[in-house]
Design a protein around this motif. Structure first.
Motif, PDB file in Angstrom:
ATOM      1  N   ARG A  12       0.835  -1.209   0.000  1.00  0.00           N
ATOM      2  CA  ARG A  12       0.000   0.000   0.000  1.00  0.00           C
ATOM      3  C   ARG A  12       0.865   1.253   0.000  1.00  0.00           C
ATOM      4  N   SER A  13       1.919   1.238   0.808  1.00  0.00           N
ATOM      5  CA  SER A  13       2.822   2.381   0.881  1.00  0.00           C
ATOM      6  C   SER A  13       3.518   2.608  -0.462  1.00  0.00           C
ATOM      7  N   ALA A  14       3.938   1.531  -1.112  1.00  0.00           N
ATOM      8  CA  ALA A  14       4.600   1.649  -2.414  1.00  0.00           C
ATOM      9  C   ALA A  14       3.638   2.183  -3.467  1.00  0.00           C
ATOM     10  N   ALA A  15       2.393   1.696  -3.446  1.00  0.00           N
ATOM     11  CA  ALA A  15       1.389   2.174  -4.410  1.00  0.00           C
ATOM     12  C   ALA A  15       1.092   3.652  -4.174  1.00  0.00           C
ATOM     13  N   ARG A  16       0.967   4.027  -2.924  1.00  0.00           N
ATOM     14  CA  ARG A  16       0.699   5.433  -2.582  1.00  0.00           C
ATOM     15  C   ARG A  16       1.849   6.330  -3.058  1.00  0.00           C
ATOM     16  N   ALA A  17       3.082   5.870  -2.863  1.00  0.00           N
ATOM     17  CA  ALA A  17       4.252   6.644  -3.297  1.00  0.00           C
ATOM     18  C   ALA A  17       4.281   6.781  -4.821  1.00  0.00           C
ATOM     19  N   GLU A  18       3.928   5.711  -5.533  1.00  0.00           N
ATOM     20  CA  GLU A  18       3.910   5.772  -6.997  1.00  0.00           C
ATOM     21  C   GLU A  18       2.839   6.739  -7.498  1.00  0.00           C
ATOM     22  N   ILE A  19       1.674   6.691  -6.894  1.00  0.00           N
ATOM     23  CA  ILE A  19       0.590   7.615  -7.279  1.00  0.00           C
ATOM     24  C   ILE A  19       1.017   9.050  -7.015  1.00  0.00           C
ATOM     25  N   ALA A  20       1.591   9.284  -5.843  1.00  0.00           N
ATOM     26  CA  ALA A  20       2.027  10.640  -5.481  1.00  0.00           C
ATOM     27  C   ALA A  20       3.091  11.148  -6.446  1.00  0.00           C
ATOM     28  N   ALA A  21       4.082  10.317  -6.758  1.00  0.00           N
ATOM     29  CA  ALA A  21       5.157  10.738  -7.664  1.00  0.00           C
ATOM     30  C   ALA A  21       4.610  11.063  -9.049  1.00  0.00           C
ATOM     31  N   THR A  22       3.687  10.248  -9.533  1.00  0.00           N
ATOM     32  CA  THR A  22       3.081  10.497 -10.845  1.00  0.00           C
ATOM     33  C   THR A  22       2.267  11.783 -10.821  1.00  0.00           C
ATOM     34  N   ALA A  23       1.495  11.967  -9.759  1.00  0.00           N
ATOM     35  CA  ALA A  23       0.670  13.172  -9.641  1.00  0.00           C
ATOM     36  C   ALA A  23       1.529  14.420  -9.597  1.00  0.00           C
ATOM     37  N   VAL A  24       2.589  14.397  -8.813  1.00  0.00           N
ATOM     38  CA  VAL A  24       3.467  15.564  -8.691  1.00  0.00           C
ATOM     39  C   VAL A  24       4.113  15.879 -10.037  1.00  0.00           C
ATOM     40  N   ARG A  25       4.516  14.842 -10.765  1.00  0.00           N
ATOM     41  CA  ARG A  25       5.087  15.063 -12.104  1.00  0.00           C
ATOM     42  C   ARG A  25       4.065  15.738 -13.012  1.00  0.00           C
ATOM     43  N   LEU A  26       2.830  15.255 -12.981  1.00  0.00           N
ATOM     44  CA  LEU A  26       1.778  15.860 -13.810  1.00  0.00           C
ATOM     45  C   LEU A  26       1.471  17.287 -13.368  1.00  0.00           C
TER      46      LEU A  26
END
Length: 195
Positions: A12-26
């Protein structure tokens, strides 16, 4: 052993980090307001509904879990030595926010996104109001004010002023490109307030 995260918690933590990183990039590429939850979800390869399993809102991606962060600051404030002044104690407690944040580069990107998005500034003010209520009882005790069922207005004003000093320091740090010392900026803001 009990403190070791389970496989599910790590996933869950890894998925949350991936979503956050993608969102911040966008957000950095297209702007916070122009980027939708649907675009973030599509870029990560999840549904809109799945996005909301990890984040309550788009703003939460940038601001983080403000309730959990507030609890971290409250715990740090209460753990400070009893004889420490309210200003010193809250300044030391705020340092926990830096320890909870990502790299300096990530913090600069997030500060830039925050600076340009009115909806984030509105959520930031909501966070301040919740944190005032959360931190005021300990500040009230440190100021030597009598205990009361509701936080004393002087303690609430104190926390509001400390948060304003923190915001001013973060803003100046961001505008310096991360070259200024944020702790020094906070100390200067507090010194100005205290006269």
């Amino acid at each position: 052993m009990a403190d070791t995260p389970t496989l599910r918690e790590r996933a869950r933590s890894a998925a949350r980090a991936e979503i956050a990183a993608t969102a911040v990039r966008l957000f950095a590429e297209h702007g916070f307001e122009a980027t939708t939850v649907d675009q973030i979800a599509a870029a990560v390869g999840i549904s809109r509904r799945s996005f909301f399993h990890y984040f309550g809102s788009k703003e939460d991606v940038v601001l983080g879990d403000t309730d959990a962060l507030g609890e971290t600051v409250r715990a740090a404030l209460e753990a400070r030595p009893a004889q420490e002044s309210a200003w010193t104690a809250i300044g030391e407690a705020f340092k926990e926010l830096r320890r909870c944040a990502g790299s300096e580069k990530e913090q600069l990107v997030l500060a830039g996104i925050h600076d340009q998005a009115p909806s984030l500034r509105a959520r930031h003010l909501e966070k301040h109001l919740r944190w005032q209520q959360l931190l005021a009882p300990e500040i009230q005790r440190r100021l030597g004010l009598p205990p009361s069922p509701a936080p004393d207005p002087r303690a609430l004003a104190f926390v509001a002023a400390a948060l304003a000093c923190l915001d001013a320091a973060v803003d100046a740090w961001y505008r310096s490109g991360g070259t200024d010392d944020i702790e020094h900026l906070f100390t200067e803001a507090v010194a100005t307030l205290r006269g």
